[in-house]
Write an enzyme that holds these catalytic residues in place. Structure first.
Site, mmCIF file in Angstrom:
data_model
loop_
_atom_site.group_PDB
_atom_site.id
_atom_site.type_symbol
_atom_site.label_atom_id
_atom_site.label_comp_id
_atom_site.label_asym_id
_atom_site.label_seq_id
_atom_site.Cartn_x
_atom_site.Cartn_y
_atom_site.Cartn_z
ATOM 1 N N TRP A 66 0.817 -1.220 0.165
ATOM 2 C CA TRP A 66 -0.105 -0.048 -0.084
ATOM 3 C C TRP A 66 0.952 1.335 0.029
ATOM 4 C CZ3 TRP A 66 -4.441 -0.238 -1.903
ATOM 5 C CH2 TRP A 66 -5.361 -1.287 -1.981
ATOM 6 N N ASP A 88 -1.572 6.493 6.380
ATOM 7 C CA ASP A 88 -2.488 5.728 6.005
ATOM 8 C C ASP A 88 -3.040 4.554 6.936
ATOM 9 O OD1 ASP A 88 -4.178 3.923 4.737
ATOM 10 O OD2 ASP A 88 -2.935 3.530 2.889
ATOM 11 N N LYS A 125 -12.628 -1.377 6.043
ATOM 12 C CA LYS A 125 -11.830 -2.429 6.808
ATOM 13 C C LYS A 125 -12.470 -2.825 8.409
ATOM 14 C CE LYS A 125 -9.451 -2.542 3.063
ATOM 15 N NZ LYS A 125 -8.254 -1.658 2.787
HETATM 16 C C1 LIG Z 1 -7.719 -1.250 1.341
HETATM 17 C C2 LIG Z 1 -6.759 -0.095 1.609
HETATM 18 C C3 LIG Z 1 -6.419 1.003 0.772
HETATM 19 C C4 LIG Z 1 -7.401 1.071 -0.534
HETATM 20 O O1 LIG Z 1 -8.727 1.421 -0.241
HETATM 21 P P1 LIG Z 1 -9.675 1.800 -1.242
HETATM 22 O O2 LIG Z 1 -10.820 2.237 -0.461
HETATM 23 O O3 LIG Z 1 -9.977 0.524 -1.894
HETATM 24 O O4 LIG Z 1 -9.270 2.856 -1.998
HETATM 25 C C5 LIG Z 1 -5.353 1.888 1.094
HETATM 26 N N1 LIG Z 1 -4.616 1.853 1.981
HETATM 27 C C6 LIG Z 1 -4.632 0.651 2.686
HETATM 28 C C7 LIG Z 1 -3.571 0.320 3.946
HETATM 29 C C8 LIG Z 1 -5.819 -0.200 2.613
HETATM 30 O O5 LIG Z 1 -5.858 -1.447 3.359
#
Ligand SMILES: *Cc1c(COP(=O)(O)O)cnc(C)c1O
Length: 369
Positions: A102, A176, A200
């Site tokens: 990511w 993030d 998530k």
């Molecule tokens: C799932 C995830 C993303 C992407 O998220 P989207 O909502 O699909 O754009 C980005 N960073 C991390 C750490 C993730 O787990």
């Protein structure tokens, strides 16, 4: 309550059953309003009360300081990979620590808007450790430093956020935290901006949470769409354009559920964090004690939320997944880029779910080991 299977999906992921039940009960008529939340104006008093309570509960749970704004946005984590540099880079320098899939994506996207430098990477050692902060090559004039505080695919987590000041940098830290927000407390003194999609650990897909320190507002590049300019969104209380109303409503119910959550003599975020620690310990201990399964991440960097694991004999993968489904253990297949298995054990996963998984690991090994 009926007994549902245990869902180990990495996202969109399991939600607390109590919340789903409440959503179902309120679906046709929210609190006597005669409307579903989906049918309400975002500017009406009903929905405004829902959004205000959600924000206040989230602020309370995570102890978000008064000089941070909480924004309810859209675009997901990947959208933020562009929205953050458009708002914070000022077209200048951005340092990124690459600790997995990511953060690598974040670096690539930021290159469209800024001069990106990889301050550290673990790519050469196959994502087993997070690069030690003392070794990061930070530039003194970077507009911000980006990390992914929980690498969902690789299963690495920062158990302590870096103290950039102690590393000689005045740059704000951007995290993030998509896949572990609200699983633990956050040291806001070390953070300038945090973002994460809801799907998530918080609610349905479509809602993105952004926590931004006020002094970082108001520096968006001219190309930044108004709907993604943090200052515009903040000034409009996240209602510059129609927010993802249903997602905010469900997230608000999850926040209430968390506030009332009790475990091991604790309540709220401390309780869920303790349960997350206990779940992760149980699962990693089972994997480490096995001759058939393995997790390859260094113990100090293992994620509490996403646990990738491999069968040493990969020919058994399909049998493992089929047997898991039979026992009501769903969505254990690993991300396609790394293969193997992955158990995502977010807040909504009860301890019993992890116990059921470790019991299955033992039984499968007794059969096939
Ligand atoms: C799932 C995830 C993303 C992407 O998220 P989207 O909502 O699909 O754009 C980005 N960073 C991390 C750490 C993730 O787990």
């Amino acid at each position: 309550m009926t007994s549902r299977p245990f869902n180990f999906s990495a996202g969109p992921a399991a939600l607390p059953e109590e919340v789903l039940t409440q959503v179902a009960q309120e679906m046709l008529d929210w609190h006597g309003s005669g409307m579903s939340v989906m049918e309400m104006s975002h500017r009406g008093r009903e929905f405004i009360s829902i959004a205000e309570a959600a924000e206040a509960d989230l602020r309370d749970l995570l102890q978000v300081p008064a000089n941070f704004r909480i924004l309810f946005m859209q675009g997901g984590g990947l959208g933020e990979n562009a929205i953050v540099p458009m708002n914070l880079s000022r077209g200048g320098k951005v340092d990124v620590v690459v600790s997995g899939s990511w953060s690598k994506k974040s670096a690539q996207e930021a290159r469209r808007y800024a001069d990106v430098h990889i301050a550290a990477t673990n790519a050469s050692e196959g994502q087993r450790h997070i690069p030690a902060a003392a070794e990061w090559q930070l530039r003194p004039d970077a507009a911000y430093v980006h990390i992914c505080s929980n690498e969902t695919i690789d299963g690495l987590e920062f158990h302590e956020l870096p103290d950039l000041k102690a590393l000689g940098s005045d740059a704000p830290l951007v995290i993030d935290c998509s896949s572990h927000q609200l699983s633990r407390s956050i040291d806001w003194s070390r953070v300038g901006l945090a973002f994460g999609g809801a799907q998530k650990n918080i609610g349905p897909a479509g809602l993105t949470l952004v926590y931004v320190r006020e002094d970082l507002l108001g520096h968006a590049l001219p190309i930044c769409p108004s709907a993604f300019d943090y200052k515009t969104v903040a000034e409009a209380q996240s209602m510059y354009n129609t927010p993802p109303t249903f997602g905010i409503y469900v997230a608000g119910l999850v926040f209430k559920w968390l506030k009332g959550f009790g475990y091991a003599g604790k309540t709220g975020l401390a309780a869920i964090e303790q349960r997350n620690i206990d779940k992760a310990q149980l699962l990693y201990a089972a994997l480490d004690g096995s001759n058939l399964f393995e997790n390859r991440v260094a113990a100090s960097c293992r994620s509490r939320m996403n646990v990738p694991f491999y069968l040493r004999d990969e020919r058994l993968n399909d049998a493992f997944l089929a047997g898991a489904r039979e026992r009501g253990l769903l969505q254990l297949k690993g991300h396609k880029s790394v293969g193997g298995m992955r158990a995502s054990i977010y807040n909504a996963m009860p301890l019993e779910g992890v116990q059921a998984l470790t019991a299955y690991l033992r039984d499968f090994e007794a059969q096939h080991g």
